[in-house]
Design an enzyme around this catalytic site. Structure first.
Site, short mmCIF file in Angstrom:
data_model
loop_
_atom_site.label_atom_id
_atom_site.label_comp_id
_atom_site.label_asym_id
_atom_site.label_seq_id
_atom_site.Cartn_x
_atom_site.Cartn_y
_atom_site.Cartn_z
CG ASP A 28 49.42 35.97 44.81
OD1 ASP A 28 48.56 35.13 45.14
OD2 ASP A 28 49.26 36.75 43.87
CD GLU B 251 49.97 45.65 42.51
OE1 GLU B 251 49.40 45.57 41.40
OE2 GLU B 251 49.35 45.83 43.57
CG ASN C 2 47.03 47.02 38.88
OD1 ASN C 2 46.95 45.83 38.57
ND2 ASN C 2 47.63 47.41 39.98
C1 F6R Z 1 45.75 36.33 43.28
C2 F6R Z 1 46.27 36.84 42.03
C3 F6R Z 1 45.77 38.12 41.46
C4 F6R Z 1 44.32 38.03 41.02
C5 F6R Z 1 43.84 39.38 40.47
C6 F6R Z 1 42.38 39.36 40.09
O1 F6R Z 1 46.35 35.10 43.61
O2 F6R Z 1 47.10 36.21 41.48
O3 F6R Z 1 46.57 38.47 40.35
O4 F6R Z 1 44.16 37.05 40.05
O5 F6R Z 1 44.06 40.38 41.43
O6 F6R Z 1 41.61 39.26 41.25
P1 F6R Z 1 40.04 39.07 41.17
O7 F6R Z 1 39.81 37.73 40.58
O8 F6R Z 1 39.58 39.13 42.60
O9 F6R Z 1 39.51 40.16 40.32
#
Ligand code: F6R
Length: 259
Positions: A67, A143, A136
């Protein structure tokens, strides 16, 4: 689904690095699906160390990140391009033209999302997909309520995701509201998926992912339908699992299966 529960985050990180090293050693020309976020920083540190030690080379690999924020150029300090350069790309031997992220600053973000999806298909889809987990239940930036069949597209981020990712910004209002993300359908085409999550803040999402109903309310729960997925977690993230004894019996201390 393989569920590997390690005693702490460091062990879980080493386990994921080991799975990736194994893949790269078997298939140096792998198409890697990469994630950003705090969880992955230690994994990338270990991959860099492995390359320095001569255990692997990325020279024949290709990567596609999950992303990027809409509106940010690759040089923006909060962009995922910047994150990837800082944590991985600047330190490994993968040719930069084979490292792909959606262009957040594209004039037409919807067309950019479609181009990115087509580029993944043209590369033969992802061979090894690395995933983190949102508290979440999101994967990539899919999401809750995302279509479980979605392809790469623009998603509006939840407030909780923007708060969790606000560390690179002075104010929450500065965190972009939109992102281009690989879709859940895109992720599900990967040959192999490895998801890493650690810490108590992820325990509820981990339980929903592994044991909850298959539901767009927890997008990660779609991984229950994937044929080759490994979920690597630590004790804290495993705290809400009801079948804990079973996972420990199959993979004691997160190790190889007892067959
Ligand atoms: C970012 C992504 C997100 C993160 C998720 C966990 O490229 O794909 O799905 O893996 O938000 O983020 P952290 O590791 O910061 O808790």
């Amino acid at each position: 689904m393989k569920v590997l529960i390690h005693s702490d985050a460091a062990q879980a990180v080493s386990c994921v690095t080991g799975l990736m090293l194994d893949r790269m050693q078997r298939q140096p020309a792998s198409v890697l699906g990469l994630a950003t976020g705090a969880t992955m920083e230690a994994v990338y540190e270990q991959l860099i160390a492995a390359q320095v030690a001569g255990q692997i080379s990325f020279s024949r690999a290709t990567s596609f990140n999950l992303d990027e924020y809409v509106g940010l150029s690759p040089t923006h300090p909060g962009s995922y391009w910047r994150y990837m350069q800082h944590h991985l790309f600047d330190h490994i031997d993968m040719p930069v033209e084979r490292a792909h992220l959606p262009r957040g600053d594209a004039a037409d973000p919807a067309a950019e999302a479609a181009r990115y999806e087509a580029a993944i298909v043209a590369a033969g889809d992802i061979g090894f997909q690395l995933l983190g987990l949102g508290s979440n239940g999101h994967i990539g930036f899919n999401e809750p309520t995302s279509s479980l069949a979605s392809l790469t597209r623009i998603k509006t981020l939840t407030r909780s995701t923007r708060e969790a990712n606000s560390r690179y910004y002075d104010r929450l209002e500065d965190v972009p509201r939109l992102a281009i993300t690989m879709g859940i359908g895109t992720i599900m085409r990967a040959q192999e998926v490895v998801l890493l999550a650690y810490g108590a803040a992820k325990a509820k999402a981990v339980a929903a992912l592994i044991e909850g109903p298959l539901s767009a309310a927890c997008p990660a729960s779609i991984l229950q339908m994937h044929r080759n997925v490994t979920v690597v977690i630590d004790e804290a993230a495993a705290a809400m699992l009801t079948l804990r004894a079973y996972y420990d019996e199959v993979h004691p201390k997160g190790g190889a299966a007892l067959l």
